[in-house]
Design a protein around this motif. Structure first.
Motif, PDB file in Angstrom:
ATOM      1  N   HIS A   1       0.820  -1.219   0.000  1.00 48.62           N
ATOM      2  CA  HIS A   1       0.000   0.000   0.000  1.00 48.62           C
ATOM      3  C   HIS A   1       0.854   1.270   0.000  1.00 48.62           C
ATOM      4  O   HIS A   1       0.653   2.163  -0.818  1.00 48.62           O
ATOM      5  CB  HIS A   1      -0.938  -0.035   1.209  1.00 48.62           C
ATOM      6  N   LYS A   2       1.807   1.366   0.916  1.00 55.70           N
ATOM      7  CA  LYS A   2       2.664   2.556   1.016  1.00 55.70           C
ATOM      8  C   LYS A   2       3.482   2.750  -0.257  1.00 55.70           C
ATOM      9  O   LYS A   2       3.651   3.868  -0.732  1.00 55.70           O
ATOM     10  CB  LYS A   2       3.612   2.457   2.211  1.00 55.70           C
TER      11      LYS A   2
ATOM     12  N   LEU B   1       1.249   4.238  -2.913  1.00 56.59           N
ATOM     13  CA  LEU B   1       1.013   5.664  -2.674  1.00 56.59           C
ATOM     14  C   LEU B   1       2.252   6.499  -2.999  1.00 56.59           C
ATOM     15  O   LEU B   1       2.140   7.601  -3.541  1.00 56.59           O
ATOM     16  CB  LEU B   1       0.596   5.913  -1.224  1.00 56.59           C
TER      17      LEU B   1
ATOM     18  N   ARG C   1     -11.340   3.244  -5.779  1.00 56.36           N
ATOM     19  CA  ARG C   1     -10.212   2.318  -5.615  1.00 56.36           C
ATOM     20  C   ARG C   1      -9.262   2.496  -6.791  1.00 56.36           C
ATOM     21  O   ARG C   1      -9.662   2.450  -7.935  1.00 56.36           O
ATOM     22  CB  ARG C   1     -10.735   0.886  -5.554  1.00 56.36           C
TER      23      ARG C   1
ATOM     24  N   ASN D   1      -4.127  -0.798  -5.109  1.00 54.22           N
ATOM     25  CA  ASN D   1      -4.424  -1.336  -3.776  1.00 54.22           C
ATOM     26  C   ASN D   1      -4.640  -0.224  -2.758  1.00 54.22           C
ATOM     27  O   ASN D   1      -4.370  -0.389  -1.581  1.00 54.22           O
ATOM     28  CB  ASN D   1      -3.328  -2.307  -3.325  1.00 54.22           C
ATOM     29  N   ALA D   2      -5.137   0.916  -3.220  1.00 52.42           N
ATOM     30  CA  ALA D   2      -5.432   2.039  -2.328  1.00 52.42           C
ATOM     31  C   ALA D   2      -6.780   2.639  -2.710  1.00 52.42           C
ATOM     32  O   ALA D   2      -7.240   2.478  -3.836  1.00 52.42           O
ATOM     33  CB  ALA D   2      -4.343   3.103  -2.421  1.00 52.42           C
ATOM     34  N   SER D   3      -7.389   3.315  -1.765  1.00 52.00           N
ATOM     35  CA  SER D   3      -8.635   4.034  -2.032  1.00 52.00           C
ATOM     36  C   SER D   3      -8.444   5.493  -1.695  1.00 52.00           C
ATOM     37  O   SER D   3      -7.728   5.845  -0.757  1.00 52.00           O
ATOM     38  CB  SER D   3      -9.783   3.481  -1.183  1.00 52.00           C
TER      39      SER D   3
ATOM     40  N   ASP E   1      -1.654   8.633   5.542  1.00 55.43           N
ATOM     41  CA  ASP E   1      -2.116   7.536   4.694  1.00 55.43           C
ATOM     42  C   ASP E   1      -3.411   7.902   3.967  1.00 55.43           C
ATOM     43  O   ASP E   1      -4.359   7.116   3.925  1.00 55.43           O
ATOM     44  CB  ASP E   1      -2.296   6.272   5.549  1.00 55.43           C
TER      45      ASP E   1
ATOM     46  N   LEU F   1      -5.369   9.686   0.428  1.00 55.72           N
ATOM     47  CA  LEU F   1      -5.286   9.967  -0.990  1.00 55.72           C
ATOM     48  C   LEU F   1      -6.470  10.826  -1.373  1.00 55.72           C
ATOM     49  O   LEU F   1      -7.624  10.396  -1.280  1.00 55.72           O
ATOM     50  CB  LEU F   1      -5.290   8.649  -1.772  1.00 55.72           C
TER      51      LEU F   1
END
Length: 83
Positions: free
Chosen positions: A2-3, A6, A30, A33-35, A73, A75
């Motif tokens: 995830h990180k 991003l 989405r 693998n991030a929202s 964390d 977005l």
């Protein structure tokens, strides 16, 4: 990771995402693998202060990266093609 995902994003990039949730204050999308969220104010002065009525969960939409906050964390997204 995830990180790592991003970290690879930057302001102004355009990405294709999938609508995962629509709430009163915004639309969650989405990307990989991030929202992230598009706040309703990003759509301009809406009459009812809500997300566009033509969006549904599962829709594929184009978004612009507005903010990547690695510390929190988060977005932040903007709708692509408005204006």
């Amino acid at each position: 990771d995830h990180k790592k995902f991003l970290t690879g994003l930057s302001r102004g990039q355009v990405h294709q995402g999938s609508v995962v949730q629509i709430v009163k204050f915004g639309v969650f999308v989405r990307l990989g693998n991030a929202s992230g969220m598009i706040h309703v104010f990003s759509y301009g002065p809406a009459k009812d202060g809500a997300a566009p009525k033509d969006l549904e969960v599962g829709d594929s939409i184009s978004v612009v990266i507005g903010e990547v906050d690695l510390e929190r964390d988060l977005l932040g997204l903007l709708p692509d093609g408005l204006g």
